[in-house]
Motif scaffolding. Structure first.
Motif, PDB file in Angstrom:
ATOM      1  N   LEU A 125      12.490 118.270 -14.788  1.00  0.00           N
ATOM      2  CA  LEU A 125      12.190 116.847 -14.929  1.00  0.00           C
ATOM      3  C   LEU A 125      11.150 116.634 -16.019  1.00  0.00           C
ATOM      4  O   LEU A 125      11.285 115.743 -16.869  1.00  0.00           O
ATOM      5  N   VAL A 126      10.114 117.469 -16.030  1.00  0.00           N
ATOM      6  CA  VAL A 126       9.047 117.338 -17.029  1.00  0.00           C
ATOM      7  C   VAL A 126       9.599 117.576 -18.432  1.00  0.00           C
ATOM      8  O   VAL A 126       9.302 116.821 -19.365  1.00  0.00           O
ATOM      9  N   VAL A 127      10.404 118.613 -18.594  1.00  0.00           N
ATOM     10  CA  VAL A 127      10.968 118.912 -19.918  1.00  0.00           C
ATOM     11  C   VAL A 127      11.843 117.760 -20.400  1.00  0.00           C
ATOM     12  O   VAL A 127      11.756 117.324 -21.554  1.00  0.00           O
ATOM     13  N   SER A 128      12.701 117.255 -19.512  1.00  0.00           N
ATOM     14  CA  SER A 128      13.570 116.147 -19.880  1.00  0.00           C
ATOM     15  C   SER A 128      12.768 114.916 -20.259  1.00  0.00           C
ATOM     16  O   SER A 128      13.065 114.239 -21.249  1.00  0.00           O
ATOM     17  N   ALA A 129      11.732 114.614 -19.468  1.00  0.00           N
ATOM     18  CA  ALA A 129      10.909 113.442 -19.751  1.00  0.00           C
ATOM     19  C   ALA A 129      10.173 113.587 -21.082  1.00  0.00           C
ATOM     20  O   ALA A 129      10.059 112.615 -21.839  1.00  0.00           O
ATOM     21  N   TYR A 130       9.670 114.781 -21.366  1.00  0.00           N
ATOM     22  CA  TYR A 130       8.967 114.980 -22.633  1.00  0.00           C
ATOM     23  C   TYR A 130       9.856 114.614 -23.814  1.00  0.00           C
ATOM     24  O   TYR A 130       9.460 113.833 -24.691  1.00  0.00           O
ATOM     25  N   HIS A 131      11.056 115.159 -23.861  1.00  0.00           N
ATOM     26  CA  HIS A 131      11.941 114.900 -25.001  1.00  0.00           C
ATOM     27  C   HIS A 131      12.381 113.439 -25.042  1.00  0.00           C
ATOM     28  O   HIS A 131      12.435 112.828 -26.122  1.00  0.00           O
ATOM     29  N   SER A 132      12.686 112.883 -23.884  1.00  0.00           N
ATOM     30  CA  SER A 132      13.097 111.480 -23.839  1.00  0.00           C
ATOM     31  C   SER A 132      11.969 110.557 -24.271  1.00  0.00           C
ATOM     32  O   SER A 132      12.156 109.669 -25.106  1.00  0.00           O
TER      33      SER A 132
END
Length: 237
Positions: free
Chosen positions: A74-81
């Motif tokens: 979730l954190v990785v996805s949120a960072y890029h988004s």
């Protein structure tokens, strides 16, 4: 009525798409909100709460399906988004966060993303997903928790079957129309940094999260990880 509860970066857009198709196919009304402390005034049969907050909902609804995601992914996805693709209109907190993320290296940006996702004022009217997950009572049997990773891979078996259980005559959306390839227009695992659906595969955190972030998330979300993602605890940071 059916409540489906989820959080930011836990397939909320995918769920809105799938539930919209389910509602249309069966002549049902769909209500969806991104607000954490808001319920419909009328009586739609299907209700999607995309930034669900357990303290608000626990005394107000009878229960529902709760969709979560591995917090590390979730954190990785949120960072890029948040850094590259998510619109900021009407979301001043994200506008400030996006500007910040574009000024720092990736590792620092991932740590700043954790802090942002833990905020109670993450969005006007919504709590952050890590804040919500830390405050969720996973022992409350009224809420059945499903892993996002399973739901999007097997939508008919994991989500559709539960929607249909009290309504055996209902139709379900064809699974192939809601696969990653159908939604994103490319195979899962083929990364497109400019797309809302960036990668389509779980486990991105192994290659991207710094050790400090892994240790922090393991420490503060240990009960959730032990119950739903025990494999995360077995891998060295």
């Amino acid at each position: 009525m059916t409540y489906v509860l989820t959080h930011h970066k836990c397939a909320s857009a995918w769920l809105a798409r799938y539930l919209g198709a389910y509602a249309r196919m069966n002549g049902l009304a769909l209500f969806a909100t991104h607000l954490s402390a808001h319920l419909p005034e009328d009586a739609p049969e299907v209700r999607l709460l995309a930034n669900a907050s357990y303290p608000f909902l626990s005394g107000r609804i009878p229960g529902g399906l709760h969709i979560i995601r591995n917090p590390l992914d979730l954190v990785v996805s949120a960072y890029h988004s948040h850094r590259n693709t998510h619109p900021t209109e009407g979301w001043p907190q994200l506008a400030a966060q996006q500007a910040l993320l574009r000024q720092v290296p990736v590792e620092e940006g991932l740590l700043l993303t954790i802090a942002f996702l833990e905020r109670a004022d993450f969005h006007p009217g919504s709590v952050g997903p890590l804040h919500a997950l830390r405050h969720w009572d996973f022992d409350d049997a009224r809420f059945e928790t499903l892993r996002m990773e399973d739901v999007v891979q097997w939508p008919t078996q994991r989500l559709g079957a539960r929607l249909k259980a009290p309504n055996p005559g209902h139709l379900l959306p064809p699974a192939d129309q809601h696969s990653f390839a159908a939604v994103a227009g490319r195979p899962a695992g083929q990364v497109d940094a400019a797309s809302h659906y960036r990668a389509g595969t779980a486990g991105q955190w192994r290659d991207e999260l710094p050790a400090a972030a892994i240790l922090y998330l393991r420490g503060h979300l240990a009960p959730l990880l032990r119950r739903f993602y025990p494999e995360v605890l077995d891998i060295s940071p």
